[in-house]
Design an enzyme around this catalytic site. Structure first.
Site, PDB file in Angstrom:
ATOM      1  N   PRO A 198       0.849  -1.308  -0.148  1.00  0.00           N
ATOM      2  CG  PRO A 198      -0.496  -1.413   2.154  1.00  0.00           C
ATOM      3  CD  PRO A 198       0.577  -2.125   1.144  1.00  0.00           C
ATOM      4  CD  GLU A 199       2.986   3.227  -4.203  1.00  0.00           C
ATOM      5  OE1 GLU A 199       3.246   4.480  -4.331  1.00  0.00           O
ATOM      6  OE2 GLU A 199       3.619   2.599  -4.893  1.00  0.00           O
TER       7      GLU A 199
END
Ligand SMILES: [Zn+2]
Length: 274
Positions: free
Chosen positions: A2-3
């Site tokens: 996840p960013e």
């Protein structure tokens, strides 16, 4: 992994269900995460407290609880937060379940255990945040500031964008996408960008992160949103993961190189080295 957009989407998805709700009990898994407070510390500080706010800094989620207690979560590579009616069904790799008022359970599942779950008593600002750079949407981030930071560090623009101590939350996927949109070769030394280049980098960073948040985050990696759904809202990526496929702008085959041990995707025609 996840960013920033994925974590922000999770935050927005969870907040309505969590805010104002009291943590009643905890279930703590046996295997430890990469960084995790002791079961005793969780039991001392979490049960009985209302969740007042849910914030994001970089890729960290901060649960602000009654009495100044903070629960900090990082999803690592494969962390997922699943919110649903309790008791939550038995699942493998669940490290922490918060049993909440109103019969809701929040489960933190992490197969590869690179995630983090840390509790901080009142008055203790979480120390991992000291390493988190500026938020890309912050007013303190300007083209001039980026240029100044880049001059202080000798590295490529791709690795500069991915350095979370400068700009928070940009990982491998969005760094490739931002550089394609800004028409910059990922191997350019960051210190050589012109003021106009920095203006484009910042504008495209914000545009792309906003678009990804609006679409619910990409689902390229092993990631689920807060309701445990996957495959939603796939953002159309311009270059990431598209090696050999035609550039959406000029038709030339998208290339892949390795930088800092990570794959970078770019168009050799649209993103020429200056
Ligand atoms: Zn192209």
């Amino acid at each position: 992994m996840p960013e920033l957009p994925e974590v922000e989407v999770i935050r927005r998805g969870l907040a309505p269900g969590l805010l104002g709700r009291r943590i009643l009990r905890l279930v703590i898994g046996e295997k430890r995460l990469r960084r995790e407070s002791s079961p005793e510390k969780f039991q001392e500080w979490l049960p009985g407290r209302v969740i007042l706010d849910l914030e994001r800094r970089g890729k960290y989620l901060l649960f602000r609880l009654e009495g100044g207690v903070t629960l900090l979560l990082h999803l690592g590579m494969t962390g997922r937060l699943l919110l649903g009616p309790g008791p939550s069904p038995p699942r493998p790799h669940v490290h922490l379940v918060l049993e909440l008022e109103g019969g809701l359970d929040l489960a933190f599942q992490d197969v590869r255990r690179f995630g983090q779950a840390l509790v901080f008593p009142p008055g203790a600002e979480p120390d991992p945040l000291a390493q988190v750079g500026r938020e890309p949407f912050s007013r303190e981030v300007t083209p001039e500031w980026l240029a100044q930071e880049a001059r202080a560090r000798s590295r490529t623009i791709k690795n500069f964008l991915m350095d979370g101590r400068v700009l928070a939350g940009i990982g491998n996927i969005y760094a490739s996408e931002i550089l394609f949109a800004a028409r910059l070769h990922p191997g350019m030394p960051a210190g050589r960008l012109s003021p106009a280049d920095w203006g484009r980098v910042l504008k495209e960073t914000r545009r792309i992160l906003n678009a990804a948040i609006a679409k619910g985050g990409t689902t390229v990696s092993d990631y689920l949103n807060s309701r445990g759904e996957t495959g939603l809202f796939q953002l159309e990526l311009s270059v990431y993961g598209r090696e050999g496929e035609p550039c959406r702008r000029c038709g030339r085959a998208v290339a892949r190189i390795s930088q800092g041990g990570r794959s970078t995707f770019f168009c050799p025609r649209c993103q020429k080295k200056k």
